[in-house]
Design a protein around this motif. Structure first.
Motif, PDB file in Angstrom:
ATOM      1  N   MET A   1       0.973  -1.213   0.101  1.00 34.52           N
ATOM      2  CA  MET A   1      -0.119   0.040   0.082  1.00 34.52           C
ATOM      3  C   MET A   1       1.015   1.285   0.001  1.00 34.52           C
ATOM      4  SD  MET A   1      -3.328  -0.762   0.170  1.00 34.52           S
ATOM      5  CE  MET A   1      -4.097   0.497   1.155  1.00 34.52           C
ATOM      6  N   SER A   2       0.470   2.116  -0.747  1.00 35.44           N
ATOM      7  CA  SER A   2       1.342   3.402  -0.809  1.00 35.44           C
ATOM      8  C   SER A   2       0.607   4.730   0.088  1.00 35.44           C
ATOM      9  CB  SER A   2       1.405   3.987  -2.253  1.00 35.44           C
ATOM     10  OG  SER A   2       0.110   4.038  -2.722  1.00 35.44           O
ATOM     11  N   GLY A   3      -0.287   4.135   1.114  1.00 36.80           N
ATOM     12  CA  GLY A   3      -0.946   5.235   1.880  1.00 36.80           C
ATOM     13  C   GLY A   3      -2.354   5.228   1.894  1.00 36.80           C
ATOM     14  N   ALA A   4      -3.022   5.868   2.853  1.00 35.92           N
ATOM     15  CA  ALA A   4      -4.496   5.973   2.989  1.00 35.92           C
ATOM     16  C   ALA A   4      -5.025   6.661   2.247  1.00 35.92           C
ATOM     17  CB  ALA A   4      -4.597   5.857   4.475  1.00 35.92           C
ATOM     18  N   ALA A   5      -6.213   6.375   1.779  1.00 35.93           N
ATOM     19  CA  ALA A   5      -7.132   7.616   1.044  1.00 35.93           C
ATOM     20  C   ALA A   5      -7.141   8.651   1.717  1.00 35.93           C
ATOM     21  CB  ALA A   5      -8.407   7.025   0.602  1.00 35.93           C
ATOM     22  N   GLN A   6      -7.078  10.082   1.153  1.00 38.33           N
ATOM     23  CA  GLN A   6      -7.290  11.284   1.970  1.00 38.33           C
ATOM     24  C   GLN A   6      -8.735  11.749   1.494  1.00 38.33           C
ATOM     25  OE1 GLN A   6      -5.211  12.374   4.331  1.00 38.33           O
ATOM     26  NE2 GLN A   6      -4.046  10.296   3.768  1.00 38.33           N
ATOM     27  N   PRO A   8     -13.097  12.958   2.307  1.00 40.25           N
ATOM     28  CA  PRO A   8     -14.180  12.364   2.541  1.00 40.25           C
ATOM     29  C   PRO A   8     -14.616  11.292   1.436  1.00 40.25           C
ATOM     30  CG  PRO A   8     -14.497  14.298   3.312  1.00 40.25           C
ATOM     31  CD  PRO A   8     -13.339  14.478   2.609  1.00 40.25           C
ATOM     32  N   LEU A   9     -14.083  11.732  -0.031  1.00 38.62           N
ATOM     33  CA  LEU A   9     -14.517  11.060  -1.355  1.00 38.62           C
ATOM     34  C   LEU A   9     -13.501   9.892  -1.134  1.00 38.62           C
ATOM     35  CD1 LEU A   9     -15.988  10.624  -3.774  1.00 38.62           C
ATOM     36  CD2 LEU A   9     -14.611  12.510  -4.782  1.00 38.62           C
ATOM     37  N   GLY A  10     -12.306  10.075  -1.046  1.00 41.55           N
ATOM     38  CA  GLY A  10     -11.427   9.095  -1.029  1.00 41.55           C
ATOM     39  C   GLY A  10     -11.543   8.007   0.168  1.00 41.55           C
ATOM     40  N   ARG A  11     -11.992   8.262   1.123  1.00 44.44           N
ATOM     41  CA  ARG A  11     -12.519   7.178   2.241  1.00 44.44           C
ATOM     42  C   ARG A  11     -13.808   6.533   1.716  1.00 44.44           C
ATOM     43  NH1 ARG A  11     -10.462  11.296   5.626  1.00 44.44           N
ATOM     44  NH2 ARG A  11     -12.690  12.181   6.112  1.00 44.44           N
ATOM     45  N   TRP A  12     -14.504   7.205   1.141  1.00 50.91           N
ATOM     46  CA  TRP A  12     -15.916   6.483   0.786  1.00 50.91           C
ATOM     47  C   TRP A  12     -15.471   5.561  -0.589  1.00 50.91           C
ATOM     48  CZ3 TRP A  12     -18.114   6.312  -4.410  1.00 50.91           C
ATOM     49  CH2 TRP A  12     -19.186   5.766  -4.455  1.00 50.91           C
ATOM     50  N   GLN A 201      -8.542  11.750  -5.987  1.00 48.75           N
ATOM     51  CA  GLN A 201      -9.241  11.304  -4.646  1.00 48.75           C
ATOM     52  C   GLN A 201      -9.058   9.854  -4.746  1.00 48.75           C
ATOM     53  OE1 GLN A 201     -10.397  13.235  -2.237  1.00 48.75           O
ATOM     54  NE2 GLN A 201      -9.362  14.583  -3.308  1.00 48.75           N
ATOM     55  N   MET A 202      -8.487   8.961  -5.940  1.00 53.92           N
ATOM     56  CA  MET A 202      -8.747   7.591  -5.850  1.00 53.92           C
ATOM     57  C   MET A 202      -7.980   7.346  -4.670  1.00 53.92           C
ATOM     58  SD  MET A 202      -8.949   6.657  -9.990  1.00 53.92           S
ATOM     59  CE  MET A 202      -9.207   4.827  -9.556  1.00 53.92           C
ATOM     60  N   PRO A 203      -8.295   6.137  -3.931  1.00 57.60           N
ATOM     61  CA  PRO A 203      -7.291   5.373  -3.116  1.00 57.60           C
ATOM     62  C   PRO A 203      -6.381   4.507  -3.676  1.00 57.60           C
ATOM     63  CG  PRO A 203      -9.378   4.276  -3.033  1.00 57.60           C
ATOM     64  CD  PRO A 203      -9.692   5.668  -3.959  1.00 57.60           C
ATOM     65  N   GLU A 437      -8.906  -3.948   6.098  1.00 61.45           N
ATOM     66  CA  GLU A 437     -10.150  -3.502   6.424  1.00 61.45           C
ATOM     67  C   GLU A 437     -10.448  -2.059   5.955  1.00 61.45           C
ATOM     68  OE1 GLU A 437     -12.550  -2.062  11.014  1.00 61.45           O
ATOM     69  OE2 GLU A 437     -10.593  -2.815  10.686  1.00 61.45           O
ATOM     70  N   GLY A 438     -11.791  -2.092   5.460  1.00 64.64           N
ATOM     71  CA  GLY A 438     -12.136  -0.712   4.849  1.00 64.64           C
ATOM     72  C   GLY A 438     -11.829  -0.787   3.288  1.00 64.64           C
TER      73      GLY A 438
END
Length: 448
Positions: A1-6, A8-12, A201-203, A437-438
């Motif tokens: 993984m290269s990092g978590a999505a940033q 609200p849209l990325g988390r969705w 915004q893409m994770p 998770e997620g």
């Protein structure tokens, strides 16, 4: 993984069902690259005849095409390093800066005297050649990459015709040839900005994505050299075929106005778009179906079969047209379908699966740009042959001759590449890991 999505849209998106993630990512990638074509291709809709102040004997439009393709080819050479080393967080800004510079070059095209206009087109191509790799970086290395990549590839099949139709409509409305390209670019600027913001915004790929398709990461010069050494013979065959396909595709694209005029459709602006719609559907469906093949080596082989089928269709449709079995619209549609069936896999999924099949941690963008840099050199070469070899052929006859040559030589090269890759040692299968998770676990619904 290269990092978590940033955000609200990325988390969705990281929790979204597969269909929603695919629709969002595919449409954003499609719109971003579709918009780029508004800065590259509209100038080709004009015939640029009788340009006052042009001091050279060579046709002005051919010089413009060569200048832009030369800049584009140099950009592809630079992209071998730049695209493979660009961190994910900088891709969106890089796209906007490069396209913005290309629009400024189109403004210069309108304002400079004709003798200097080719320099503006060279600068325009230099800014646009890296956009594909930067956009593809958002979609590669995922279980949904075939769907995302197919939607992205549909953009360059449709976009060239659409933006040339827009350019032709502006010309028919009275806009001068020299200002039409810059105006077309401005019309598409809002779509470009929205699309690139959406891509940002893409994770990143999930852990399960990485287990199935290998982790994607920037590549150093040492990494790139090692991959070239390991896969050199296969790449040499594939690149040789891609040189032919790029030259043919660019020739057909840049001089479609002249070809359609010879076929009896001189002022039909919509013809640029309508003839490519069935082509996009055929290629989109065919490429998306490959997602269901989980084994990466098998998927690589099916990509080669898909390319071979396209090459065969290119040759067969041309023969049918010469025999009087296909009319001009049928020929342009069928040969376009064959050409893009063969050309499209090289721009994403062929090399994405090759990276995964070899177990290499890296980026498919590197291999795409190795092929692209060579391909556009071939495109310039074909233009020079048409201009200086004193061949007594019109545009349609030259396209016919090129279709036969590309079909025959391309099939030989693809068969050789398949045999060479089949002899290579199969890498150890990467360990499977559970999705984090997620993560967008719904992607497995597609079987990819």
């Amino acid at each position: 993984m290269s990092g978590a999505a940033q955000g609200p849209l990325g988390r969705w998106l990281s929790r979204a069902p597969a269909w929603a993630f695919a629709a969002y990512g595919g449409l954003a990638a499609f719109a971003a690259y579709f918009s780029m074509y508004a800065y590259r291709k509209p100038f080709a809709a004009a015939d640029w005849s009788d340009v006052a102040g042009w001091p050279f004997a060579m046709d002005f439009k051919i010089v413009l095409v060569i200048a832009q393709v030369a800049g584009y080819a140099l950009s592809k050479v630079l992209g071998v390093k730049v695209v493979s080393e660009t961190p994910p967080g900088r891709r969106a800004l890089a796209i906007l800066l490069l396209v913005g510079g290309s629009e400024l070059a189109l403004v210069l095209l309108g304002g400079l005297p004709p003798a200097l206009a080719p320099l503006a087109l060279f600068a325009n191509g230099l800014g646009l050649g890296m956009i594909w790799g930067l956009v593809f970086g958002f979609v590669e290395g995922r279980r949904l990459s075939e769907v995302l990549g197919a939607m992205l590839c549909a953009s360059f099949i449709l976009a060239s015709g659409v933006v040339k139709s827009v350019g032709k409509a502006l010309l028919l409305a009275g806009v001068e040839d020299r200002w039409m390209p810059a105006l077309t670019g401005l019309l598409f600027a809002p779509l470009l900005i929205v699309a690139v913001a959406g891509l940002a915004q893409m994770p990143p790929p999930t852990a399960e994505d990485e287990a199935m398709r290998v982790r994607r990461a920037p590549m150093s010069a040492k990494d790139r050299a090692a991959l070239l050494v390991a896969q050199g013979p296969v790449l040499a065959m594939l690149v040789a075929v891609y040189v032919l396909l790029t030259a043919m595709r660019d020739f057909r694209d840049n001089f479609s106005a002249e070809i359609w005029a010879e076929l009896g459709f001189k002022d039909a602006a919509a013809m640029f778009s309508l003839s490519e719609l069935p082509v996009a559907v055929i290629v989109l469906v065919g490429m998306a179906m490959l997602m269901r093949i989980r084994d990466n080596r098998r998927a690589f082989g099916f990509n080669l079969l898909f390319i071979s089928a396209g090459l065969a269709l290119l040759g067969a449709s041309t023969a049918a047209h010469q025999a009087g079995l296909l009319g001009p619209v049928g020929w342009m549609t069928a040969s376009g379908a064959g050409l893009y069936m063969a050309y499209t896999p090289f721009n994403g999924m062929l090399f994405d699966r090759m990276i995964a099949a070899t177990g290499t941690v890296g980026t498919a963008g590197f291999l795409i740009y190795v092929a692209d840099a060579s391909g556009y050199i071939g495109s310039v070469g074909l233009l020079l042959i048409k201009s200086f070899a004193e061949l007594q052929l019109n545009w349609t006859a030259f396209l016919t001759m090129g279709a036969y040559g590309t079909c025959c030589a391309g099939l030989v090269g693809i068969v050789a590449a398949g045999l060479l890759f089949g002899q290579a040692r199969r890498p150890a299968a990467p360990d499977r890991v559970a999705p984090q998770e997620g993560a967008h676990v719904g992607a497995s619904t597609f079987g990819g």
